[in-house]
Design an enzyme around this catalytic site. Structure first.
Site, PDB file in Angstrom:
ATOM      1  N   HIS A  35       0.917  -1.225  -0.043  1.00 32.83           N
ATOM      2  CA  HIS A  35      -0.020  -0.105   0.097  1.00 32.83           C
ATOM      3  C   HIS A  35       0.803   1.230   0.083  1.00 32.83           C
ATOM      4  CE1 HIS A  35       0.544   1.068   4.203  1.00 32.83           C
ATOM      5  NE2 HIS A  35       0.698  -0.139   4.562  1.00 32.83           N
ATOM      6  N   ASP A  60      -0.516   4.316   0.990  1.00 38.36           N
ATOM      7  CA  ASP A  60      -0.815   5.453   1.734  1.00 38.36           C
ATOM      8  C   ASP A  60      -0.146   5.325   3.073  1.00 38.36           C
ATOM      9  OD1 ASP A  60      -2.447   2.999   2.114  1.00 38.36           O
ATOM     10  OD2 ASP A  60      -3.898   4.098   3.349  1.00 38.36           O
ATOM     11  N   ASP A  78       6.104   1.472   7.288  1.00 41.31           N
ATOM     12  CA  ASP A  78       4.955   1.164   7.046  1.00 41.31           C
ATOM     13  C   ASP A  78       4.417   1.725   5.809  1.00 41.31           C
ATOM     14  OD1 ASP A  78       2.321  -0.179   7.157  1.00 41.31           O
ATOM     15  OD2 ASP A  78       1.585   0.897   8.764  1.00 41.31           O
ATOM     16  N   GLU A  82      -4.905   1.252   2.357  1.00 41.22           N
ATOM     17  CA  GLU A  82      -5.047   0.174   3.405  1.00 41.22           C
ATOM     18  C   GLU A  82      -5.048   0.447   4.793  1.00 41.22           C
ATOM     19  OE1 GLU A  82      -3.242  -2.576   6.179  1.00 41.22           O
ATOM     20  OE2 GLU A  82      -2.550  -0.797   5.913  1.00 41.22           O
ATOM     21  N   GLU A  83      -4.732   1.716   5.056  1.00 41.97           N
ATOM     22  CA  GLU A  83      -4.697   2.215   6.229  1.00 41.97           C
ATOM     23  C   GLU A  83      -6.081   2.637   6.947  1.00 41.97           C
ATOM     24  OE1 GLU A  83      -2.657   2.180   8.342  1.00 41.97           O
ATOM     25  OE2 GLU A  83      -0.434   2.417   7.381  1.00 41.97           O
ATOM     26  N   GLU A 122       4.786  -6.055   4.195  1.00 36.08           N
ATOM     27  CA  GLU A 122       4.419  -5.310   5.502  1.00 36.08           C
ATOM     28  C   GLU A 122       5.510  -5.396   6.551  1.00 36.08           C
ATOM     29  OE1 GLU A 122       2.266  -3.314   6.577  1.00 36.08           O
ATOM     30  OE2 GLU A 122       0.335  -3.686   5.405  1.00 36.08           O
TER      31      GLU A 122
END
Length: 424
Positions: free
Chosen positions: A92, A94, A123, A157-158, A186
């Site tokens: 991801h 974001d 992250d 994703e967040e 991740e």
């Protein structure tokens, strides 16, 4: 992994650093969803120059998608010289809000020793960069490989992944006949393989009251006091019950091997005044109070059981407490996901960790959900893990960082895994 590929990856240290810094310096804040197109354009230009066919996909109609904040995703695919399996690296793009407490520029991408600092460094822009370096080095070393390699950079994703992986899965991009192996980089530490995650159930609870003058509260009914009774019931009954439940899932950290719940927010009475307001509040009994709960549950539980347990407590209060009334609204639900330890991608990455890092892989599960949930439930693809560089506990923290040595180690493991899956 052959010494040639290992050396190719190690030789790209400076390139890996620069790529990670460039990604951090594009502030893809979610909410609201800033610079999603910019980060996808940056990656598209890089990957197209290296022979990837790129799709820019907007998740039109997904939660959060708007003309001001469109939900852009990139899917890049490189075809090998022969037919074979497809290995997909999904990251991801974001990042969460900056928050307070930083001593570094959160979007500076500062390199200090072995660490690169910035929001999203751990992250998971470091993992995204490591997967790109691994794939590019592998293609250079094995131009005749069999199969395909995909790299995706996905949105949101967040905030649940519905504008990213969920949308792509609905379009068939994670169908098992199209993609056979998925690695999500991740930050789980470079010698750990994450097999899945706990479930989640989010809901908003509102207690009702009756507005009245604050000097005569007996003429009204305080919704905040009713919510206090809800919170007391949670403390007396729900939290002890959750603490007594434990899972066989290898969830880390240890405290997450039990059921948990977070009170995400509470709002009662008059709305918050704007920062420039310097007056006094009106004198009113609040007729509404709302909380949002974030209930994380175990694979041994059911989402229906989780929901019914909360509603049972509320109904019990309604039966016992004068004038108590409530409404509950489910916001989201995520079912736990676990990949079998004997799945091909698990066995492959386990062997790669042993060969590259000289360590035995540790198998873990995540306390929170990530985009494996959509690949599993919507895409119907079970052969999926999370594996990448970074320390999980640094995610969302001030002065977030990722280690360059860890990224290189993870990239070597990814490269070795590609050799096992696509070269033999």
């Amino acid at each position: 992994m052959s010494d040639t590929l290992s050396q190719r990856i190690e030789a790209r240290r400076d390139e890996l650093i620069a790529l990670t810094q460039d990604l951090i310096r594009i502030p893809t804040l979610n909410p609201p969803g800033e610079n999603y197109r910019a980060v996808c354009d940056y990656l598209r230009q890089r990957l197209e120059a290296r022979g990837f066919a790129c799709q820019m996909i907007r998740a039109e109609g997904a939660p959060g998608d708007s003309d001001r904040y469109p939900r852009w995703n990139l899917v890049a695919r490189h075809e090998g010289a022969q037919s074979g399996d497809c290995v997909h690296f999904n990251s991801h793009h974001d990042v969460v809000e900056v928050g307070h407490g930083w001593t570094r520029d959160p979007f500076g991408g500062e390199l200090d020793g072995d660490r690169i600092y910035g929001r999203g460094a751990c992250d998971m822009k470091g993992g995204l960069a490591a997967s790109i370096i691994a794939a590019e080095a592998f293609i250079d070393a094995h131009p005749g490989y069999a199969g395909a390699i995909e790299i995706s950079a996905t949105a949101d994703e967040e905030s649940g992944g519905y504008g990213g992986v969920a949308y792509l899965a609905e379009q068939g991009l994670f169908a098992p006949e199209r993609v056979q192996h998925v690695i999500i980089p991740e930050p789980l530490n470079k010698d750990r393989i994450c097999l899945g995650h706990r479930g989640g159930w989010w809901a908003e609870i509102e207690t009702k009251g009756e507005i009245a003058h604050g000097s005569m509260p007996f003429l009204g009914d305080c919704a905040v006091r009713h919510m206090g009774a809800v919170l007391a019931a949670f403390e007396e009954r729900l939290f002890p019950a959750m603490a007594a439940r434990h899972t066989d899932m290898p969830v880390v950290p240890e405290g997450a091997r039990q059921s948990t719940m977070n009170i995400n927010s509470i709002h009662g009475g008059q709305p918050e005044n704007p920062p420039d307001f310097n007056g006094l509040p009106a004198h009113c009994v609040p007729d509404s109070c709302r909380i949002v709960i974030d209930r994380r549950f175990l694979i041994e539980e059911t989402v229906e059981g989780v929901r019914d347990e909360v509603i049972g407590l509320l109904d019990d209060l309604k039966a016992r407490r004068a004038n108590f009334d409530y409404e509950i609204r489910e916001l989201n639900r995520v079912i736990p996901s676990m990949t079998d330890r004997e799945a091909p991608v698990v066995r492959t990455v386990t062997e790669a960790i042993r060969e590259e890092l000289g360590a035995e892989a540790t198998y873990v599960a995540s306390p929170g959900s990530y985009d494996q949930k959509h690949i599993d439930r919507i895409g119907k693809l079970k052969n999926c893990i999370a594996y990448g560089p970074g320390v999980l506990e640094l995610a969302h923290k001030p002065d977030e960082w990722v280690g360059v040595t860890d990224m290189l180690g993870s990239a070597r493991v990814m490269g070795r895994s590609l050799e096992h899956l696509l070269v033999g």
